[in-house]
Design a protein around this motif. Structure first.
Motif, PDB file in Angstrom:
ATOM      1  N   LEU A   1     -31.961 -24.642 -10.839  1.00  0.00           N
ATOM      2  CA  LEU A   1     -33.203 -23.878 -10.735  1.00  0.00           C
ATOM      3  C   LEU A   1     -33.318 -23.221  -9.361  1.00  0.00           C
ATOM      4  O   LEU A   1     -33.628 -22.024  -9.259  1.00  0.00           O
ATOM      5  CB  LEU A   1     -34.402 -24.793 -10.985  1.00  0.00           C
ATOM      6  N   ILE A   2     -33.060 -23.990  -8.316  1.00  0.00           N
ATOM      7  CA  ILE A   2     -33.204 -23.475  -6.951  1.00  0.00           C
ATOM      8  C   ILE A   2     -32.186 -22.366  -6.675  1.00  0.00           C
ATOM      9  O   ILE A   2     -32.537 -21.302  -6.155  1.00  0.00           O
ATOM     10  CB  ILE A   2     -33.042 -24.618  -5.936  1.00  0.00           C
ATOM     11  N   LEU A   3     -30.939 -22.630  -7.022  1.00  0.00           N
ATOM     12  CA  LEU A   3     -29.882 -21.687  -6.670  1.00  0.00           C
ATOM     13  C   LEU A   3     -29.833 -20.494  -7.623  1.00  0.00           C
ATOM     14  O   LEU A   3     -29.848 -19.336  -7.177  1.00  0.00           O
ATOM     15  CB  LEU A   3     -28.525 -22.392  -6.664  1.00  0.00           C
ATOM     16  N   LEU A   4     -29.780 -20.764  -8.917  1.00  0.00           N
ATOM     17  CA  LEU A   4     -29.522 -19.697  -9.882  1.00  0.00           C
ATOM     18  C   LEU A   4     -30.757 -18.849 -10.191  1.00  0.00           C
ATOM     19  O   LEU A   4     -30.622 -17.667 -10.538  1.00  0.00           O
ATOM     20  CB  LEU A   4     -28.954 -20.285 -11.176  1.00  0.00           C
ATOM     21  N   GLU A   5     -31.940 -19.424 -10.087  1.00  0.00           N
ATOM     22  CA  GLU A   5     -33.139 -18.680 -10.447  1.00  0.00           C
ATOM     23  C   GLU A   5     -33.903 -18.132  -9.244  1.00  0.00           C
ATOM     24  O   GLU A   5     -34.606 -17.127  -9.378  1.00  0.00           O
ATOM     25  CB  GLU A   5     -34.077 -19.566 -11.280  1.00  0.00           C
ATOM     26  N   PHE A   6     -33.787 -18.790  -8.088  1.00  0.00           N
ATOM     27  CA  PHE A   6     -34.557 -18.362  -6.925  1.00  0.00           C
ATOM     28  C   PHE A   6     -33.697 -17.709  -5.843  1.00  0.00           C
ATOM     29  O   PHE A   6     -33.946 -16.574  -5.442  1.00  0.00           O
ATOM     30  CB  PHE A   6     -35.329 -19.548  -6.323  1.00  0.00           C
ATOM     31  N   ARG A   7     -32.679 -18.405  -5.385  1.00  0.00           N
ATOM     32  CA  ARG A   7     -31.934 -17.918  -4.217  1.00  0.00           C
ATOM     33  C   ARG A   7     -30.873 -16.886  -4.572  1.00  0.00           C
ATOM     34  O   ARG A   7     -30.755 -15.856  -3.892  1.00  0.00           O
ATOM     35  CB  ARG A   7     -31.294 -19.095  -3.480  1.00  0.00           C
ATOM     36  N   LEU A   8     -30.077 -17.147  -5.605  1.00  0.00           N
ATOM     37  CA  LEU A   8     -28.949 -16.271  -5.907  1.00  0.00           C
ATOM     38  C   LEU A   8     -29.377 -14.841  -6.246  1.00  0.00           C
ATOM     39  O   LEU A   8     -28.781 -13.885  -5.713  1.00  0.00           O
ATOM     40  CB  LEU A   8     -28.112 -16.878  -7.041  1.00  0.00           C
ATOM     41  N   PRO A   9     -30.384 -14.621  -7.092  1.00  0.00           N
ATOM     42  CA  PRO A   9     -30.795 -13.230  -7.351  1.00  0.00           C
ATOM     43  C   PRO A   9     -31.241 -12.507  -6.092  1.00  0.00           C
ATOM     44  O   PRO A   9     -30.921 -11.329  -5.894  1.00  0.00           O
ATOM     45  CB  PRO A   9     -31.945 -13.386  -8.352  1.00  0.00           C
ATOM     46  N   ARG A  10     -31.987 -13.206  -5.240  1.00  0.00           N
ATOM     47  CA  ARG A  10     -32.465 -12.574  -4.005  1.00  0.00           C
ATOM     48  C   ARG A  10     -31.312 -12.214  -3.087  1.00  0.00           C
ATOM     49  O   ARG A  10     -31.316 -11.156  -2.451  1.00  0.00           O
ATOM     50  CB  ARG A  10     -33.448 -13.502  -3.302  1.00  0.00           C
ATOM     51  N   MET A  11     -30.314 -13.078  -2.985  1.00  0.00           N
ATOM     52  CA  MET A  11     -29.169 -12.790  -2.128  1.00  0.00           C
ATOM     53  C   MET A  11     -28.377 -11.598  -2.651  1.00  0.00           C
ATOM     54  O   MET A  11     -27.938 -10.740  -1.879  1.00  0.00           O
ATOM     55  CB  MET A  11     -28.281 -14.023  -2.021  1.00  0.00           C
ATOM     56  N   ILE A  12     -28.193 -11.536  -3.975  1.00  0.00           N
ATOM     57  CA  ILE A  12     -27.469 -10.406  -4.555  1.00  0.00           C
ATOM     58  C   ILE A  12     -28.239  -9.110  -4.340  1.00  0.00           C
ATOM     59  O   ILE A  12     -27.650  -8.067  -4.010  1.00  0.00           O
ATOM     60  CB  ILE A  12     -27.225 -10.659  -6.060  1.00  0.00           C
ATOM     61  N   ILE A  13     -29.568  -9.157  -4.496  1.00  0.00           N
ATOM     62  CA  ILE A  13     -30.388  -7.974  -4.256  1.00  0.00           C
ATOM     63  C   ILE A  13     -30.270  -7.535  -2.797  1.00  0.00           C
ATOM     64  O   ILE A  13     -30.166  -6.334  -2.505  1.00  0.00           O
ATOM     65  CB  ILE A  13     -31.857  -8.254  -4.641  1.00  0.00           C
TER      66      ILE A  13
ATOM     67  N   ILE B   1     -27.742  -7.927  -0.807  1.00  0.00           N
ATOM     68  CA  ILE B   1     -26.424  -7.310  -0.641  1.00  0.00           C
ATOM     69  C   ILE B   1     -26.406  -5.903  -1.218  1.00  0.00           C
ATOM     70  O   ILE B   1     -25.916  -4.952  -0.589  1.00  0.00           O
ATOM     71  CB  ILE B   1     -25.348  -8.189  -1.300  1.00  0.00           C
ATOM     72  N   LEU B   2     -26.959  -5.736  -2.424  1.00  0.00           N
ATOM     73  CA  LEU B   2     -26.986  -4.414  -3.065  1.00  0.00           C
ATOM     74  C   LEU B   2     -27.830  -3.433  -2.259  1.00  0.00           C
ATOM     75  O   LEU B   2     -27.449  -2.272  -2.074  1.00  0.00           O
ATOM     76  CB  LEU B   2     -27.530  -4.533  -4.493  1.00  0.00           C
TER      77      LEU B   2
ATOM     78  N   SER C   1     -32.967   1.572  -3.931  1.00  0.00           N
ATOM     79  CA  SER C   1     -32.962   0.382  -3.080  1.00  0.00           C
ATOM     80  C   SER C   1     -34.371   0.049  -2.593  1.00  0.00           C
ATOM     81  O   SER C   1     -34.815  -1.098  -2.686  1.00  0.00           O
ATOM     82  CB  SER C   1     -32.031   0.591  -1.879  1.00  0.00           C
ATOM     83  N   VAL C   2     -35.084   1.049  -2.064  1.00  0.00           N
ATOM     84  CA  VAL C   2     -36.404   0.762  -1.512  1.00  0.00           C
ATOM     85  C   VAL C   2     -37.431   0.462  -2.594  1.00  0.00           C
ATOM     86  O   VAL C   2     -38.463  -0.153  -2.316  1.00  0.00           O
ATOM     87  CB  VAL C   2     -36.912   1.920  -0.621  1.00  0.00           C
ATOM     88  N   SER C   3     -37.168   0.873  -3.848  1.00  0.00           N
ATOM     89  CA  SER C   3     -38.106   0.542  -4.922  1.00  0.00           C
ATOM     90  C   SER C   3     -38.158  -0.963  -5.161  1.00  0.00           C
ATOM     91  O   SER C   3     -39.161  -1.491  -5.642  1.00  0.00           O
ATOM     92  CB  SER C   3     -37.699   1.257  -6.214  1.00  0.00           C
ATOM     93  N   VAL C   4     -37.078  -1.658  -4.816  1.00  0.00           N
ATOM     94  CA  VAL C   4     -37.028  -3.111  -4.974  1.00  0.00           C
ATOM     95  C   VAL C   4     -37.284  -3.822  -3.652  1.00  0.00           C
ATOM     96  O   VAL C   4     -37.952  -4.855  -3.613  1.00  0.00           O
ATOM     97  CB  VAL C   4     -35.653  -3.532  -5.545  1.00  0.00           C
TER      98      VAL C   4
ATOM     99  N   LEU D   1     -24.097  -7.102   4.902  1.00  0.00           N
ATOM    100  CA  LEU D   1     -24.141  -8.239   5.826  1.00  0.00           C
ATOM    101  C   LEU D   1     -25.429  -8.228   6.644  1.00  0.00           C
ATOM    102  O   LEU D   1     -26.070  -9.275   6.830  1.00  0.00           O
ATOM    103  CB  LEU D   1     -22.922  -8.189   6.743  1.00  0.00           C
ATOM    104  N   LEU D   2     -25.835  -7.043   7.106  1.00  0.00           N
ATOM    105  CA  LEU D   2     -27.039  -6.922   7.936  1.00  0.00           C
ATOM    106  C   LEU D   2     -28.285  -7.364   7.179  1.00  0.00           C
ATOM    107  O   LEU D   2     -29.092  -8.163   7.688  1.00  0.00           O
ATOM    108  CB  LEU D   2     -27.190  -5.474   8.413  1.00  0.00           C
ATOM    109  N   VAL D   3     -28.467  -6.878   5.962  1.00  0.00           N
ATOM    110  CA  VAL D   3     -29.676  -7.211   5.203  1.00  0.00           C
ATOM    111  C   VAL D   3     -29.648  -8.668   4.753  1.00  0.00           C
ATOM    112  O   VAL D   3     -30.679  -9.351   4.775  1.00  0.00           O
ATOM    113  CB  VAL D   3     -29.840  -6.261   3.995  1.00  0.00           C
ATOM    114  N   LEU D   4     -28.481  -9.168   4.349  1.00  0.00           N
ATOM    115  CA  LEU D   4     -28.389 -10.566   3.922  1.00  0.00           C
ATOM    116  C   LEU D   4     -28.712 -11.510   5.084  1.00  0.00           C
ATOM    117  O   LEU D   4     -29.447 -12.491   4.903  1.00  0.00           O
ATOM    118  CB  LEU D   4     -27.002 -10.860   3.367  1.00  0.00           C
ATOM    119  N   VAL D   5     -28.178 -11.219   6.265  1.00  0.00           N
ATOM    120  CA  VAL D   5     -28.463 -12.060   7.434  1.00  0.00           C
ATOM    121  C   VAL D   5     -29.939 -11.981   7.797  1.00  0.00           C
ATOM    122  O   VAL D   5     -30.580 -13.006   8.088  1.00  0.00           O
ATOM    123  CB  VAL D   5     -27.589 -11.637   8.627  1.00  0.00           C
TER     124      VAL D   5
END
Length: 348
Positions: A65-77, A79-80, A268-271, A307-311
């Motif tokens: 729940l923590i990784l796949l539903e909360f953290r992972l989508p945000r990290m991928i977003i 990066i994108l 990008s900025v819409s999200v 890398l910049l946005v993820l950090v």
């Protein structure tokens, strides 16, 4: 003598290729390391082994729940978004031959923000999940209109686009749109105002898989298109007269590339909201690492931006504060001083 010279040139070119690919590999390693740290940042921590097991479906229900539903989508977003904004800025700098060009500085982000605010103002009940696939299209309309206006103001027949006029026109349009948005906030409900304020500050408000799916098609289509046009951008950097002499349809290619840059920035900025300076900082750092040739520059730029946005997003979640601050503020803390440095060194 000629053979010796050609051999030296070939060796130098080979060393340059090796250097560029080493830079890309190092950036990928840093991105993976940042991804691992980001996945383990929060109230509940996951060890690298727990992270690995959870990614492959072997974690506990709480870990999944923590990784796949909360953290992972945000990290991928994150990066994108970083890759999209960085490449958008790189295209704008290449097309305009202006080292200070950036979707935020030139008013592209402001145009997208204006449309998002109009939507929230007119349809306050729809600023939730129902509108997530509509927001990129609305942001594209707003940023596209701003780009057309800036292009018209900065273009002069017989001279093309002046870098100085482009920068000043963008700043002027952005200021006008920002003033209009401030006036519009007076008519927002408290709930809508909170949403818009977080959006303008650059908060990654969309952090689930539906937002990933809304953003992903834009990135998948437009990043390869930009890479495909890398040689065209190299030619445009030679100047309009030289590019025209080489048979390049200047205005057609410029419009296509600007449309790709606007599409990347607006989606990008819409999200993510109004995250600025990524499109300014990432291309400059990438150019210092691999040089001005756009094939490697675009790849490096996308990695630096991601890398910049993820950090920055990881830092916002790691700070011991009662309320999470927007990612855009962390990026601005990094980008604003760098912008002032570039502005002080620019000529004309």
């Amino acid at each position: 003598m000629s053979n010796v010279t050609n051999g030296a040139i070939a060796k130098a070119s080979h060393r340059k290729k090796i250097h560029d690919w080493m830079v890309v590999i190092i950036l990928l390693v840093l991105l993976i390391a940042a991804f691992t740290v980001s996945a383990n940042t929060g109230t509940i921590r996951l060890s690298p082994m727990e992270l690995f097991r959870t990614l492959f479906g072997q974690g506990t229900p709480q870990q999944e729940l923590i990784l796949l539903e909360f953290r992972l989508p945000r990290m991928i977003i994150a990066i994108l978004i970083g890759a999209g904004l960085a490449v958008s800025g790189c295209i704008m700098q290449g097309v305009s031959r202006n080292s200070l060009a950036d979707p935020g500085i030139l008013g592209i982000n402001a145009g997208a923000g204006l449309m998002v605010m109009l939507f929230v103002l007119l349809f306050p009940s729809m600023q939730t999940m129902n509108s997530l696939f509509l927001l990129p299209a609305l942001a594209l309309i707003g940023s596209g209109a701003a780009a057309i206006l800036i292009y018209a103001l900065s273009y002069k027949k017989g001279e093309g686009i002046s870098p100085t006029r482009l920068l000043l026109s963008g700043i002027g349009v952005a200021a006008g749109i920002s003033a209009a948005m401030i006036i519009m906030t007076l008519k927002l409900t408290p709930e809508s105002y909170t949403f818009v304020a977080n959006w303008l500050a650059g908060s990654i408000w969309g952090s689930n898989w539906k937002f990933v799916m809304a953003l992903l098609p834009w990135i998948i289509v437009l990043l390869p298109f930009a890479y495909y046009k890398a040689n065209v951008m190299n030619v445009l950097n030679l100047g309009d007269q030289t590019a025209s002499g080489l048979g390049t349809p200047i205005e057609k290619e410029r419009i296509l590339l600007l449309a790709a840059a606007v599409g990347l920035a607006s989606s990008s900025v819409s999200v993510s909201g109004g995250i600025g300076f990524v499109g300014l900082v990432a291309p400059h750092l990438a150019r210092k690492l691999v040089g001005p040739k756009h094939k490697m520059l675009l790849v490096t730029c996308a990695l630096v931006g991601a890398l910049l946005v993820l950090v920055a997003d990881t830092i916002t979640r790691a700070l011991p504060l009662q309320k999470e601050i927007p990612t855009g503020l962390i990026v601005a803390i990094i980008g604003a001083p760098y912008f002032l440095y570039l502005l002080s060194r620019s000529k004309g």
